[in-house]
Motif scaffolding. Sequence first.
Motif, short mmCIF file in Angstrom:
data_model
loop_
_atom_site.label_atom_id
_atom_site.label_comp_id
_atom_site.label_asym_id
_atom_site.label_seq_id
_atom_site.Cartn_x
_atom_site.Cartn_y
_atom_site.Cartn_z
N LEU A 145 0.84 -1.19 0.00
CA LEU A 145 0.00 0.00 0.00
C LEU A 145 0.89 1.25 0.00
CD1 LEU A 145 -2.35 -1.17 2.90
CD2 LEU A 145 -2.84 -1.32 0.45
N TYR A 190 -5.30 2.98 -0.19
CA TYR A 190 -5.75 1.65 0.17
C TYR A 190 -6.31 0.93 -1.04
CZ TYR A 190 -10.01 4.46 0.80
OH TYR A 190 -11.05 5.35 0.62
N ARG A 191 -6.74 -0.31 -0.85
CA ARG A 191 -7.17 -1.17 -1.96
C ARG A 191 -8.16 -0.43 -2.87
NH1 ARG A 191 -9.49 -6.03 1.44
NH2 ARG A 191 -7.61 -5.48 2.61
N ALA A 196 -2.30 0.90 -5.59
CA ALA A 196 -2.58 -0.07 -4.54
C ALA A 196 -3.25 -1.30 -5.16
CB ALA A 196 -3.48 0.54 -3.47
N ASP A 213 -6.81 -2.51 5.64
CA ASP A 213 -5.63 -1.74 5.22
C ASP A 213 -5.27 -0.69 6.26
OD1 ASP A 213 -5.60 -3.28 2.94
OD2 ASP A 213 -6.59 -1.78 1.69
#
Length: 375
Positions: A145, A190-191, A196, A213
């Motif tokens: 990340l 984050y995702r 990321a 995350d």
Amino acid sequence: MRPATATAAAVTTLIGVGAAVFAAGRYAGDIALKASSGRPLPGDPRLTVHATGPDRVTLTRSLASLRPGTYGIEGHGVHAVVGPVLDRVPHTADTVVRRLERVEHGELEPGARVRLTPELHSGTPRSALGVAYEDVEIPGELGSLPAWLVPGARSTWVIALHGIGTTRRHPLNLVPFLTHRQIPVLCLSYRGDEGAPPPPDGFGHLGDSEWRDVDAALRHVVRQGAKHVVLYGWGPGATMALRAAAGSGVRDVIRGLVLDSPVLDREATLRNLAAAHRVPGPLLPLAVRAAEGRAGLHGDLFPQAADPAALSVPTLVLHGPDDTIAPWEPSLELASRRPELVTLHTVRGAPHASMWNADPVRYEEALRRFLTPLL
């Protein structure tokens, strides 16, 4: 037509209509979950630039272009910053003139199509603010990340979590305020964010999975020397903060929460997102159910994280009645049920996640009063 034949035809028609409605609901649910980072919020109108001057820009008149405060405006290859509406400057009935603070990149020309955004800055902490920072990679459950770490002398850190339609550049609005107080700031991607890992199913979960995350970021900053952490989130980022405060294995280091435009009613937010995408009203309940089912959202964990009884640390909520994405009534309830822990700062005239933009002076004063005892 014979009765049996008529019945069969009617059943076939009903099945066809039901399948069409289901498909439409599933599609509506999908688009409600695909408000990806860095893209405008659904429902935000595109505005035309009618004229520019050394210190002003003329835009299409709308509720969006009349918003109080300071905003970024983005278009193809351009990012600029506009300030307050200039009421006394001559303009036509269908336009509005705002102060042009600066053009960060590109050229703002008549005819350009733009949208307002809460993100004022388009670069890194150094290029945008002249602030030293470090690029860091945080090990997460799906992969690395990327994050910006802006150093500070304090042992209490802030982890900043952007929300729908923005990126880790959004927290840069508050970095000058925080660094002036020597608070280290981690701006997390984050995702689903650029750079990321993507979510496995391709959908955002409004914090329901993304909070893990945040847990990874908490563990990282503890390893880097943080003694205490304030989680600071916008929209679903605020929900991620709540989930981490309830479920992280290192939640004991969390000293406070700052929740800007928090998503505390998932169903209402999904419905609002779908409606902003112009999903017909009759399909909205089906869209919500389809979104929750498609993304595997957990009905028991989300309300638990937003339960006022679950709070255990001081919390500042910054929200207002003009948020059309995350309704503010749950924020009112949260503050009323836990007055010993929750401070509510009400901002009027501000769209979702733009509470600072609408009134930065009062916003930062509320933030100063909240953070000072925690440092």
